[in-house]
Design an enzyme around this catalytic site. Structure first.
Site, PDB file in Angstrom:
ATOM      1  N   HIS A  25      -3.461  -4.073   1.937  1.00  0.00           N
ATOM      2  CA  HIS A  25      -2.559  -5.415   2.982  1.00  0.00           C
ATOM      3  C   HIS A  25      -2.485  -5.944   2.976  1.00  0.00           C
ATOM      4  O   HIS A  25      -4.069  -7.337   3.502  1.00  0.00           O
ATOM      5  CB  HIS A  25      -3.492  -4.213   4.581  1.00  0.00           C
ATOM      6  CG  HIS A  25      -3.089  -3.041   4.758  1.00  0.00           C
ATOM      7  ND1 HIS A  25      -2.657  -2.166   5.531  1.00  0.00           N
ATOM      8  CD2 HIS A  25      -3.108  -1.667   4.035  1.00  0.00           C
ATOM      9  CE1 HIS A  25      -2.290  -0.906   5.697  1.00  0.00           C
ATOM     10  NE2 HIS A  25      -2.976  -0.347   4.489  1.00  0.00           N
ATOM     11  N   CYS A  35       1.076  -1.179   0.256  1.00  0.00           N
ATOM     12  CA  CYS A  35       0.027  -0.329   0.003  1.00  0.00           C
ATOM     13  C   CYS A  35       1.610   1.247  -0.166  1.00  0.00           C
ATOM     14  O   CYS A  35       1.325   1.523  -1.437  1.00  0.00           O
ATOM     15  CB  CYS A  35      -0.980   0.174   0.556  1.00  0.00           C
ATOM     16  SG  CYS A  35      -2.410   0.741   0.927  1.00  0.00           S
ATOM     17  N   GLU A  45      -1.048  -8.374   5.173  1.00  0.00           N
ATOM     18  CA  GLU A  45      -1.124  -9.001   7.266  1.00  0.00           C
ATOM     19  C   GLU A  45      -2.208  -8.696   8.159  1.00  0.00           C
ATOM     20  O   GLU A  45      -2.409  -9.179   9.045  1.00  0.00           O
ATOM     21  CB  GLU A  45       0.166  -7.526   7.058  1.00  0.00           C
ATOM     22  CG  GLU A  45      -0.470  -6.359   7.811  1.00  0.00           C
ATOM     23  CD  GLU A  45      -0.449  -5.154   6.991  1.00  0.00           C
ATOM     24  OE1 GLU A  45      -0.772  -6.037   5.717  1.00  0.00           O
ATOM     25  OE2 GLU A  45      -1.013  -3.884   7.197  1.00  0.00           O
TER      26      GLU A  45
HETATM   27  N1  GLN Z   1      -3.815   6.618   0.863  1.00  0.00           N
HETATM   28  C1  GLN Z   1      -2.212   6.307   0.984  1.00  0.00           C
HETATM   29  C2  GLN Z   1      -1.285   7.348   1.319  1.00  0.00           C
HETATM   30  O1  GLN Z   1      -1.465   7.831  -0.091  1.00  0.00           O
HETATM   31  C3  GLN Z   1      -1.921   5.056   1.972  1.00  0.00           C
HETATM   32  C4  GLN Z   1      -3.112   4.253   2.298  1.00  0.00           C
HETATM   33  C5  GLN Z   1      -2.443   2.982   3.246  1.00  0.00           C
HETATM   34  O2  GLN Z   1      -1.194   2.786   2.883  1.00  0.00           O
HETATM   35  N2  GLN Z   1      -3.463   2.191   2.987  1.00  0.00           N
HETATM   36  O3  GLN Z   1      -0.271   7.716   1.767  1.00  0.00           O
END
Ligand code: GLN
Length: 192
Positions: free
Chosen positions: A168, A75, A170
């Site tokens: 995610h 992410c 995890e």
């Molecule tokens: N929305 C976050 C960003 O752009 C990332 C979200 C996440 O890691 N769950 O920084």
């Protein structure tokens, strides 16, 4: 030893996943912690918060680490690995040839869970993913291999030493990607 960057975000569960599959791991809070690591997980969290916390020398050390050792970004970690960000651009480590859009599914209320079919080592593995204000990969470079898609969007990708997913893995303690990454780290250093 696999390090988990532990400045902000969902680092504890990554550590728990590695422990669950008996992989030696440690938290990385200072750049000196990187020295003992043969691989590194960049967790999900908030990209802008990470950027504030990753001071210049730590940032440079991460880029150098990524030139020779495997990194698994989830992410926010995938955003940091990308070469180009659209939407709300931020500086990145530029270690994977990805054009990525932040918060591409909408707001926190549009976060969702889904099961993802991943191609890992020639086997189709069902991975449980939590998409929390997740990014979308808009473009991939020629060296990038797509290991899974979700409604035609690449969601797990691999390039050279590095692995990344837009969700995610995890949170549900699904360890398939952690096991896959640990194998890649072992291969990179021919550790049995
Ligand atoms: N929305 C976050 C960003 O752009 C990332 C979200 C996440 O890691 N769950 O920084």
């Amino acid at each position: 030893m696999i390090g988990v960057l532990a400045l902000q975000g969902a680092f504890q569960k990554h550590y728990d996943c590695l422990k669950k599959i008996d992989v030696q791991c440690c938290f990385v809070k200072h750049l000196e912690d990187l020295e003992k690591c043969s691989g590194l997980i960049l967790p999900g969290g908030e990209t802008t918060a990470h950027l504030k916390l990753l001071k210049n020398d730590f940032w440079k050390a991460l880029v150098e680490f990524g030139h020779v050792k495997p990194i698994f970004g989830t992410c926010c970690g995938l955003i940091l690995l990308s070469s180009k960000i659209v939407g709300s651009p931020v500086p990145t480590l530029e270690l994977m040839d990805l054009t990525t859009e932040r918060n591409a599914y909408g707001t926190q209320l549009d976060s969702f869970e889904d099961e993802i079919n991943a191609e890992l080592d020639g086997q189709t593995v069902l991975v449980k993913g939590c998409f929390i204000r997740a990014p979308k990969i808009l473009e991939i470079g020629p060296g990038v291999k797509v290991l899974a898609t979700h409604f035609q969007n690449p969601v797990i990708v691999e390039q050279g030493l590095h692995l990344a997913c837009t969700f995610h893995p995890e949170i549900s303690m699904d360890t398939s990607l952690h096991a896959y990454f640990a194998d890649r780290c072992r291969e990179a250093f021919q550790v049995t």
